[in-house]
Write an enzyme that holds these catalytic residues in place. Sequence first.
Site, PDB file in Angstrom:
ATOM      1  N   GLU A 139       8.776 -20.916 -19.362  1.00  0.00           N
ATOM      2  CA  GLU A 139       8.581 -19.545 -18.890  1.00  0.00           C
ATOM      3  C   GLU A 139       9.712 -18.635 -19.389  1.00  0.00           C
ATOM      4  O   GLU A 139       9.473 -17.486 -19.773  1.00  0.00           O
ATOM      5  CB  GLU A 139       8.481 -19.536 -17.356  1.00  0.00           C
ATOM      6  CG  GLU A 139       8.323 -18.173 -16.705  1.00  0.00           C
ATOM      7  CD  GLU A 139       7.140 -17.342 -17.208  1.00  0.00           C
ATOM      8  OE1 GLU A 139       6.265 -17.864 -17.899  1.00  0.00           O
ATOM      9  OE2 GLU A 139       7.131 -16.124 -16.921  1.00  0.00           O
ATOM     10  N   HIS A 191      14.796 -35.463 -31.395  1.00  0.00           N
ATOM     11  CA  HIS A 191      13.648 -35.960 -32.156  1.00  0.00           C
ATOM     12  C   HIS A 191      13.131 -34.905 -33.125  1.00  0.00           C
ATOM     13  O   HIS A 191      12.012 -35.007 -33.610  1.00  0.00           O
ATOM     14  CB  HIS A 191      12.547 -36.416 -31.192  1.00  0.00           C
ATOM     15  CG  HIS A 191      12.982 -37.543 -30.321  1.00  0.00           C
ATOM     16  ND1 HIS A 191      13.130 -38.828 -30.788  1.00  0.00           N
ATOM     17  CD2 HIS A 191      13.379 -37.562 -29.021  1.00  0.00           C
ATOM     18  CE1 HIS A 191      13.565 -39.600 -29.805  1.00  0.00           C
ATOM     19  NE2 HIS A 191      13.728 -38.851 -28.718  1.00  0.00           N
ATOM     20  N   ARG A 198       1.951   1.341  -5.887  1.00  0.00           N
ATOM     21  CA  ARG A 198       1.983   0.402  -4.761  1.00  0.00           C
ATOM     22  C   ARG A 198       0.596  -0.173  -4.459  1.00  0.00           C
ATOM     23  O   ARG A 198       0.455  -1.071  -3.631  1.00  0.00           O
ATOM     24  CB  ARG A 198       2.511   1.092  -3.499  1.00  0.00           C
ATOM     25  CG  ARG A 198       3.900   1.669  -3.631  1.00  0.00           C
ATOM     26  CD  ARG A 198       4.338   2.280  -2.332  1.00  0.00           C
ATOM     27  NE  ARG A 198       4.332   1.319  -1.256  1.00  0.00           N
ATOM     28  CZ  ARG A 198       5.295   0.445  -1.005  1.00  0.00           C
ATOM     29  NH1 ARG A 198       6.358   0.414  -1.778  1.00  0.00           N
ATOM     30  NH2 ARG A 198       5.198  -0.396  -0.013  1.00  0.00           N
ATOM     31  N   ASN A 253       0.462  -0.184   6.214  1.00  0.00           N
ATOM     32  CA  ASN A 253       0.934  -0.996   5.093  1.00  0.00           C
ATOM     33  C   ASN A 253       1.629  -2.195   5.711  1.00  0.00           C
ATOM     34  O   ASN A 253       2.479  -2.026   6.582  1.00  0.00           O
ATOM     35  CB  ASN A 253       1.909  -0.175   4.244  1.00  0.00           C
ATOM     36  CG  ASN A 253       2.617  -1.020   3.195  1.00  0.00           C
ATOM     37  OD1 ASN A 253       2.050  -1.988   2.702  1.00  0.00           O
ATOM     38  ND2 ASN A 253       3.829  -0.641   2.859  1.00  0.00           N
ATOM     39  N   GLY A 254       1.250  -3.403   5.270  1.00  0.00           N
ATOM     40  CA  GLY A 254       1.869  -4.605   5.827  1.00  0.00           C
ATOM     41  C   GLY A 254       0.798  -5.623   6.173  1.00  0.00           C
ATOM     42  O   GLY A 254      -0.356  -5.503   5.753  1.00  0.00           O
ATOM     43  N   TRP A 272      -3.752  -1.582  -1.639  1.00  0.00           N
ATOM     44  CA  TRP A 272      -3.782  -2.801  -2.444  1.00  0.00           C
ATOM     45  C   TRP A 272      -4.226  -3.877  -1.473  1.00  0.00           C
ATOM     46  O   TRP A 272      -3.473  -4.260  -0.580  1.00  0.00           O
ATOM     47  CB  TRP A 272      -2.388  -3.093  -3.003  1.00  0.00           C
ATOM     48  CG  TRP A 272      -2.332  -4.315  -3.850  1.00  0.00           C
ATOM     49  CD1 TRP A 272      -1.861  -5.547  -3.489  1.00  0.00           C
ATOM     50  CD2 TRP A 272      -2.749  -4.449  -5.206  1.00  0.00           C
ATOM     51  NE1 TRP A 272      -1.962  -6.423  -4.527  1.00  0.00           N
ATOM     52  CE2 TRP A 272      -2.498  -5.781  -5.596  1.00  0.00           C
ATOM     53  CE3 TRP A 272      -3.310  -3.579  -6.133  1.00  0.00           C
ATOM     54  CZ2 TRP A 272      -2.791  -6.248  -6.883  1.00  0.00           C
ATOM     55  CZ3 TRP A 272      -3.600  -4.054  -7.407  1.00  0.00           C
ATOM     56  CH2 TRP A 272      -3.337  -5.367  -7.765  1.00  0.00           C
ATOM     57  N   GLU A 306       8.094 -12.265 -25.246  1.00  0.00           N
ATOM     58  CA  GLU A 306       7.224 -11.137 -24.895  1.00  0.00           C
ATOM     59  C   GLU A 306       7.949  -9.802 -24.929  1.00  0.00           C
ATOM     60  O   GLU A 306       7.439  -8.844 -25.485  1.00  0.00           O
ATOM     61  CB  GLU A 306       6.690 -11.316 -23.460  1.00  0.00           C
ATOM     62  CG  GLU A 306       5.522 -12.231 -23.335  1.00  0.00           C
ATOM     63  CD  GLU A 306       4.950 -12.210 -21.919  1.00  0.00           C
ATOM     64  OE1 GLU A 306       5.687 -12.564 -20.982  1.00  0.00           O
ATOM     65  OE2 GLU A 306       3.789 -11.845 -21.762  1.00  0.00           O
ATOM     66  N   LYS A 362       9.034 -15.349 -21.672  1.00  0.00           N
ATOM     67  CA  LYS A 362       9.497 -14.017 -21.252  1.00  0.00           C
ATOM     68  C   LYS A 362      10.329 -13.379 -22.360  1.00  0.00           C
ATOM     69  O   LYS A 362      10.163 -12.219 -22.680  1.00  0.00           O
ATOM     70  CB  LYS A 362      10.320 -14.179 -19.975  1.00  0.00           C
ATOM     71  CG  LYS A 362      10.192 -13.163 -18.944  1.00  0.00           C
ATOM     72  CD  LYS A 362       8.979 -13.198 -18.038  1.00  0.00           C
ATOM     73  CE  LYS A 362       7.646 -13.293 -18.699  1.00  0.00           C
ATOM     74  NZ  LYS A 362       6.565 -13.654 -17.841  1.00  0.00           N
ATOM     75  N   CYS A 396       0.867  -1.180   0.000  1.00  0.00           N
ATOM     76  CA  CYS A 396       0.000   0.000   0.000  1.00  0.00           C
ATOM     77  C   CYS A 396       0.900   1.224   0.000  1.00  0.00           C
ATOM     78  O   CYS A 396       2.100   1.110   0.255  1.00  0.00           O
ATOM     79  CB  CYS A 396      -0.854   0.048   1.256  1.00  0.00           C
ATOM     80  SG  CYS A 396      -1.905  -1.385   1.450  1.00  0.00           S
ATOM     81  N   LYS A 447      -2.061  -6.284 -20.053  1.00  0.00           N
ATOM     82  CA  LYS A 447      -1.727  -6.871 -18.752  1.00  0.00           C
ATOM     83  C   LYS A 447      -2.751  -7.929 -18.361  1.00  0.00           C
ATOM     84  O   LYS A 447      -2.407  -8.969 -17.829  1.00  0.00           O
ATOM     85  CB  LYS A 447      -1.659  -5.762 -17.695  1.00  0.00           C
ATOM     86  CG  LYS A 447      -1.260  -6.250 -16.305  1.00  0.00           C
ATOM     87  CD  LYS A 447       0.180  -6.739 -16.271  1.00  0.00           C
ATOM     88  CE  LYS A 447       0.560  -7.420 -14.980  1.00  0.00           C
ATOM     89  NZ  LYS A 447       1.697  -8.345 -15.160  1.00  0.00           N
TER      90      LYS A 447
HETATM   91  O1  M6R Z   1      -3.680 -12.535 -14.845  1.00  0.00           O
HETATM   92  P1  M6R Z   1      -3.350 -13.928 -15.268  1.00  0.00           P
HETATM   93  O2  M6R Z   1      -2.249 -14.535 -14.456  1.00  0.00           O
HETATM   94  O3  M6R Z   1      -4.554 -14.826 -15.298  1.00  0.00           O
HETATM   95  O4  M6R Z   1      -2.830 -13.783 -16.741  1.00  0.00           O
HETATM   96  C1  M6R Z   1      -2.488 -14.901 -17.499  1.00  0.00           C
HETATM   97  C2  M6R Z   1      -1.642 -14.513 -18.696  1.00  0.00           C
HETATM   98  O5  M6R Z   1      -2.355 -13.658 -19.538  1.00  0.00           O
HETATM   99  C3  M6R Z   1      -0.332 -13.840 -18.283  1.00  0.00           C
HETATM  100  O6  M6R Z   1       0.404 -14.676 -17.444  1.00  0.00           O
HETATM  101  C4  M6R Z   1       0.523 -13.501 -19.516  1.00  0.00           C
HETATM  102  O7  M6R Z   1       0.963 -14.679 -20.114  1.00  0.00           O
HETATM  103  C5  M6R Z   1       1.660 -12.570 -19.129  1.00  0.00           C
HETATM  104  N1  M6R Z   1       1.842 -11.594 -20.144  1.00  0.00           N
HETATM  105  C6  M6R Z   1       2.948 -13.266 -18.910  1.00  0.00           C
HETATM  106  O8  M6R Z   1       4.056 -12.450 -18.782  1.00  0.00           O
END
Ligand code: M6R
Length: 605
Positions: free
Chosen positions: A480, A503, A27, A99-100, A73, A487, A484, A2, A600
């Site tokens: 992952e 293979h 935050r 906050n905490g 938050w 992306e 990353k 927060c 996002k």
């Molecule tokens: O909010 P969520 O964790 O449900 O979102 C899932 C995916 O859309 C999210 O993880 C996406 O793959 C991100 N951009 C990964 O960096």
Amino acid sequence: MCGITGFTGKEPALPFLLQGLSRLEYRGYDSAGITLVNSKKLRTWKTKGRLAELEKLLQKDLTQSCGIGHTRWATHGVPSNMNAHPHMNEACTISVVHNGIVENYAVLKEELIKEGYHFHSETDSEVIVQLLDYYYSKKPVMKDALIKTVKRLEGSYALCITTIFEPNTIYVAKKESPMVLGQSKEGVFCASDAPALLAYTKDIMPLQDGQMAILNKNSLELFDQNGKSIQPKFIHFPYDIQAAQKGGYDSFMMKEIHEQPDVIRETLRGRFRGNKIVLPKIDELKADWNSISNTVFIACGTAYHACIYANSLYQKYTGKPSSVIPASEFRYCDPNVDEHTLCIFVSQSGETADTLAALKLAKAKGCTTIAVVNVLGSSIARQTDAVLYTAAGPEIAVASTKAYTTQLVLLHVLILKLAELYGIKVNGISRLIKDMKRLPELTEETLGYEKEIKKYAKMLKDQRDAYFIGRQLDYPSALEGALKLKEVSYVHADAYYAGELKHGPIALIEKNTVVIALATQPEIAAKTISNIKETVARGARVILITDPDMDAKEFKYVIRIPKMRPELMAIPSAVLTQLFAYYAAKEKGCDIDKPRNLAKSVTVE
Ligand code: M6R
């Protein structure tokens, strides 16, 4: 997480409080509130929603020169007007922002209810104001009441308190949640982070754990938990406000990568009692655990990779059948689930449309549902039978980093809990829990490899592709890592089980191809190493991420993760591949926090 602000001085407090809160919205931003003090009463305004909603409630001509503010938050209690801070005592004479996390709030609340106190919110924070009221009623000295109150609090806190008894004074306390102080010709300030203060002063004092302060119009007194005076020490902050909001980093992604030791610590807070797992929400489920014949992990994107990891762990620890299904496929694959199925949903936002739709189907089929979510009160959190929250705080960068590692950690804890409920003993649990508690420091140690990673990321400068390989628990890390990289840097990346290379994919390996090889699982690492050699023989440049004992003399680029139980290696591996993606993107001049075509939160199918 927060954001907190406080001001007492010669000028009106409101402009400082609002600009400070706006600088701290990174935050948290699900509710906001302020208290202003005059000699007769405390005036509090608070509301669910962003700061703009609060501003609509305020008159512009509020001239009180002492006040506190909060942008929230949610961690305990959904975002709502009632749960928003500040919290007040019954007589409206004391106002607190926090906050905490107060871990022992339930015990304290019970105690206070017996003393005749009434609670109005679902927050852990409300116990703080009631405790202050209780101690102040016994001896009306606020400094003493504060010292007594913080001695009772287990967990983390940054507190900012104002009262009618001393209308120009703000009390501040800190343990494991940030708080900085500052002073200028306008007055004396406090806030959760420096950006809130930088427009007024660049000389800032970060409060240390256990320290408290009394802020007056033009003085600032610092003391410890025994009331003993401490000499204030200010640091000159060279950042501008924008840079400071990102903690001095050039992007939120980098800041969030570096927050991981702290948010992992918060996520693990209060989860263990000896070898027992403390997850009251799962106990409260009162499910017939022995009738669960099948478990399915469901999510999208990065959260789906966390599910692949969780699925392997679940099978390893419980020996029971389980599977993992991308949420976007769940509805269309006629899933074999019924009232004997446990479905575990994972989501940072708690709003992903595919995950939500899968949840609705699972509920319609009578499954027991658990969610691991970051955003409190989100749709997925509200609709499952039980919800566990990662304590990652707001994740601003589109590429998920700290949400992922906290998901890994919390899923791990959940699976240990399920094993406990099934009556299954997990081998080496004491050692495992010991290492889990060390994860924050081990993650910090891993961040120490940043320089090497930065150097290795340059290898991608003229490359179109990269390959991530790993076996068993290294496989989700490979997936992952590849996601990353794609992306944020737009370098095409694929992930394979290391044994699958020959293979097919090995046809793509040629001179200078970059391969990120994960070999952190001692039982199978030798096999992975022989797969890696196959790529080296074809000219690949291999970056090897492995454990401290692996014989890796023949490889040029090696990163050794600190020693820990192999089941936990996925966490430092993730941190390293996040750094790799970040530096590759930086090398290519990409917009790291807002990659093209991505949102996002994906709230459409
Ligand atoms: O909010 P969520 O964790 O449900 O979102 C899932 C995916 O859309 C999210 O993880 C996406 O793959 C991100 N951009 C990964 O960096």
